[in-house]
Design a protein around this motif. Sequence first.
Motif, PDB file in Angstrom:
ATOM      1  N   VAL A 222       0.863  -1.181   0.000  1.00 20.16           N
ATOM      2  CA  VAL A 222       0.000   0.000   0.000  1.00 20.16           C
ATOM      3  C   VAL A 222       0.899   1.230   0.000  1.00 20.16           C
ATOM      4  CG1 VAL A 222      -1.752   1.319   1.263  1.00 20.16           C
ATOM      5  CG2 VAL A 222      -1.837  -1.192   1.246  1.00 20.16           C
ATOM      6  N   MET A 223       0.695   2.129  -0.958  1.00 23.15           N
ATOM      7  CA  MET A 223       1.462   3.370  -0.994  1.00 23.15           C
ATOM      8  C   MET A 223       0.499   4.529  -0.796  1.00 23.15           C
ATOM      9  SD  MET A 223       4.373   2.449  -3.868  1.00 23.15           S
ATOM     10  CE  MET A 223       5.279   3.976  -3.622  1.00 23.15           C
ATOM     11  N   CYS A 224       0.760   5.324   0.247  1.00 21.70           N
ATOM     12  CA  CYS A 224      -0.212   6.299   0.736  1.00 21.70           C
ATOM     13  C   CYS A 224       0.384   7.695   0.793  1.00 21.70           C
ATOM     14  CB  CYS A 224      -0.673   5.869   2.130  1.00 21.70           C
ATOM     15  SG  CYS A 224      -1.913   6.933   2.898  1.00 21.70           S
ATOM     16  N   LYS A 225      -0.414   8.683   0.436  1.00 18.13           N
ATOM     17  CA  LYS A 225      -0.039  10.086   0.607  1.00 18.13           C
ATOM     18  C   LYS A 225       0.253  10.351   2.079  1.00 18.13           C
ATOM     19  CE  LYS A 225       0.362  14.409  -0.786  1.00 18.13           C
ATOM     20  NZ  LYS A 225       1.489  14.798  -1.659  1.00 18.13           N
ATOM     21  N   HIS A 226       1.245  11.210   2.360  1.00 21.21           N
ATOM     22  CA  HIS A 226       1.648  11.453   3.754  1.00 21.21           C
ATOM     23  C   HIS A 226       1.555  12.941   4.071  1.00 21.21           C
ATOM     24  CE1 HIS A 226       3.043  10.242   7.529  1.00 21.21           C
ATOM     25  NE2 HIS A 226       4.342  10.143   7.324  1.00 21.21           N
ATOM     26  N   GLN A 227       0.501  13.329   4.816  1.00 29.09           N
ATOM     27  CA  GLN A 227       0.291  14.726   5.189  1.00 29.09           C
ATOM     28  C   GLN A 227       0.233  14.930   6.695  1.00 29.09           C
ATOM     29  OE1 GLN A 227      -3.322  16.095   3.275  1.00 29.09           O
ATOM     30  NE2 GLN A 227      -2.306  16.379   1.302  1.00 29.09           N
ATOM     31  N   SER A 228      -0.104  13.886   7.441  1.00 27.76           N
ATOM     32  CA  SER A 228      -0.340  14.068   8.879  1.00 27.76           C
ATOM     33  C   SER A 228      -0.067  12.763   9.612  1.00 27.76           C
ATOM     34  CB  SER A 228      -1.788  14.501   9.117  1.00 27.76           C
ATOM     35  OG  SER A 228      -2.665  13.404   8.924  1.00 27.76           O
ATOM     36  N   ALA A 229      -0.431  12.730  10.886  1.00 31.21           N
ATOM     37  CA  ALA A 229      -0.346  11.489  11.643  1.00 31.21           C
ATOM     38  C   ALA A 229      -1.599  10.642  11.464  1.00 31.21           C
ATOM     39  CB  ALA A 229      -0.133  11.792  13.128  1.00 31.21           C
ATOM     40  N   TRP A 230      -2.677  11.249  10.970  1.00 29.07           N
ATOM     41  CA  TRP A 230      -3.953  10.541  10.833  1.00 29.07           C
ATOM     42  C   TRP A 230      -3.813   9.305   9.966  1.00 29.07           C
ATOM     43  CZ3 TRP A 230      -7.386   9.170   6.975  1.00 29.07           C
ATOM     44  CH2 TRP A 230      -8.684   8.810   7.398  1.00 29.07           C
ATOM     45  N   GLU A 231      -3.117   9.423   8.839  1.00 26.41           N
ATOM     46  CA  GLU A 231      -3.027   8.291   7.913  1.00 26.41           C
ATOM     47  C   GLU A 231      -2.033   7.230   8.365  1.00 26.41           C
ATOM     48  OE1 GLU A 231      -0.181  11.426   6.384  1.00 26.41           O
ATOM     49  OE2 GLU A 231      -2.282  11.389   7.051  1.00 26.41           O
ATOM     50  N   THR A 232      -1.325   7.465   9.472  1.00 20.90           N
ATOM     51  CA  THR A 232      -0.532   6.381  10.045  1.00 20.90           C
ATOM     52  C   THR A 232      -1.411   5.485  10.922  1.00 20.90           C
ATOM     53  OG1 THR A 232       0.148   7.613  12.021  1.00 20.90           O
ATOM     54  CG2 THR A 232       1.505   7.869  10.051  1.00 20.90           C
ATOM     55  N   LEU A 233      -2.603   5.964  11.256  1.00 24.18           N
ATOM     56  CA  LEU A 233      -3.537   5.222  12.093  1.00 24.18           C
ATOM     57  C   LEU A 233      -4.691   4.631  11.284  1.00 24.18           C
ATOM     58  CD1 LEU A 233      -3.845   7.881  14.959  1.00 24.18           C
ATOM     59  CD2 LEU A 233      -2.416   5.832  15.000  1.00 24.18           C
ATOM     60  N   ALA A 234      -5.292   5.437  10.418  1.00 22.21           N
ATOM     61  CA  ALA A 234      -6.526   5.043   9.735  1.00 22.21           C
ATOM     62  C   ALA A 234      -6.399   3.828   8.823  1.00 22.21           C
ATOM     63  CB  ALA A 234      -7.073   6.240   8.961  1.00 22.21           C
ATOM     64  N   PRO A 235      -5.291   3.619   8.097  1.00 23.06           N
ATOM     65  CA  PRO A 235      -5.227   2.421   7.236  1.00 23.06           C
ATOM     66  C   PRO A 235      -5.415   1.115   7.978  1.00 23.06           C
ATOM     67  CG  PRO A 235      -3.534   3.984   6.581  1.00 23.06           C
ATOM     68  CD  PRO A 235      -4.139   4.508   7.863  1.00 23.06           C
ATOM     69  N   GLN A 236      -5.291   1.128   9.293  1.00 21.15           N
ATOM     70  CA  GLN A 236      -5.509  -0.094  10.053  1.00 21.15           C
ATOM     71  C   GLN A 236      -6.977  -0.502  10.070  1.00 21.15           C
ATOM     72  OE1 GLN A 236      -2.915  -0.264  13.716  1.00 21.15           O
ATOM     73  NE2 GLN A 236      -2.339   1.762  12.983  1.00 21.15           N
ATOM     74  N   TYR A 237      -7.864   0.398   9.628  1.00 24.13           N
ATOM     75  CA  TYR A 237      -9.260   0.023   9.439  1.00 24.13           C
ATOM     76  C   TYR A 237      -9.415  -0.939   8.262  1.00 24.13           C
ATOM     77  CZ  TYR A 237     -11.281   3.654  12.512  1.00 24.13           C
ATOM     78  OH  TYR A 237     -11.651   4.429  13.588  1.00 24.13           O
TER      79      TYR A 237
END
Length: 271
Positions: free
Chosen positions: A92-107
């Motif tokens: 999975v390659m994800c845009k990185h803008q904040s800390a939120w997306e370090t947590l949310a992909p675990q959904y």
Amino acid sequence: MVDKHHPPLLQRTTGEKIRAIPRSALWLIGAMVWTLFFGTIGIIIALFLPYYRRYWFFLQWSFGLLWWTRVACGIRYEIEGEENIPEKPCVVMCKHQSAWETLAPQYWFNPQTWVLKKELLKVPMVGWALGMLSPIAIDRSARKEAMQQMLDQGRARLADGRWIIVYPEGTRIPAGYSGQYRRGGAVLAWETGTPVVPVAHNAGESWPRNSLLKYPGVIRVRIGKPMQPTTAPSADAFLDEIREWIESNTRELSQVYEEPAPSAGASTGGR
């Protein structure tokens, strides 16, 4: 690479900042208490659990923090493309803008592991917990060794049935900007013949990087169809395809955006 001294494109009014202060302070207090619990009692408990139960246990920290973000700060999310997630784990390659997306992909991607800077493992509480979940921790100062380490450990994690989360910009980039994409994730997918699921979002508009203030709003997330490495003649060309998808879709989801940097990077990717 983005100019880190450039002011953010999304400017908040004084009123918005003032209103965000009490909610952000409340969030910080709750997040510290929650993290302190998992960083002490939680780590001790996890030491006696097998990997998958340990992973599930620490997953509750992420879910609890995201719940608290919604309650305290009014930050919700909407997702498109959840049907594009394949059954078999991949990169999975994800845009990185904040800390939120370090947590949310675990959904959406479980169980998962992350490509990250080995320095993060030294961070009290959070880093110690990460170290118990078998991340791919790389030394970005030694590029050749880091790339080989990523390939070796990446193959092993994929064989174990884990999703590999890569933030190709390597560091958080302000909302509206594009960073230089590092090639590690694309090389891993190319060398192993593994598809890449691209993820775009605008989380940095509600949860800005390097800011204590968080603003209510809806984070828009878009998950793309798996991209096959066989469609490109090289790993670098594959990275260009991934970058174009992520940046063009982020542009569609965002309130603000500046033209992206012209070329991909030359080192491994990491959180």
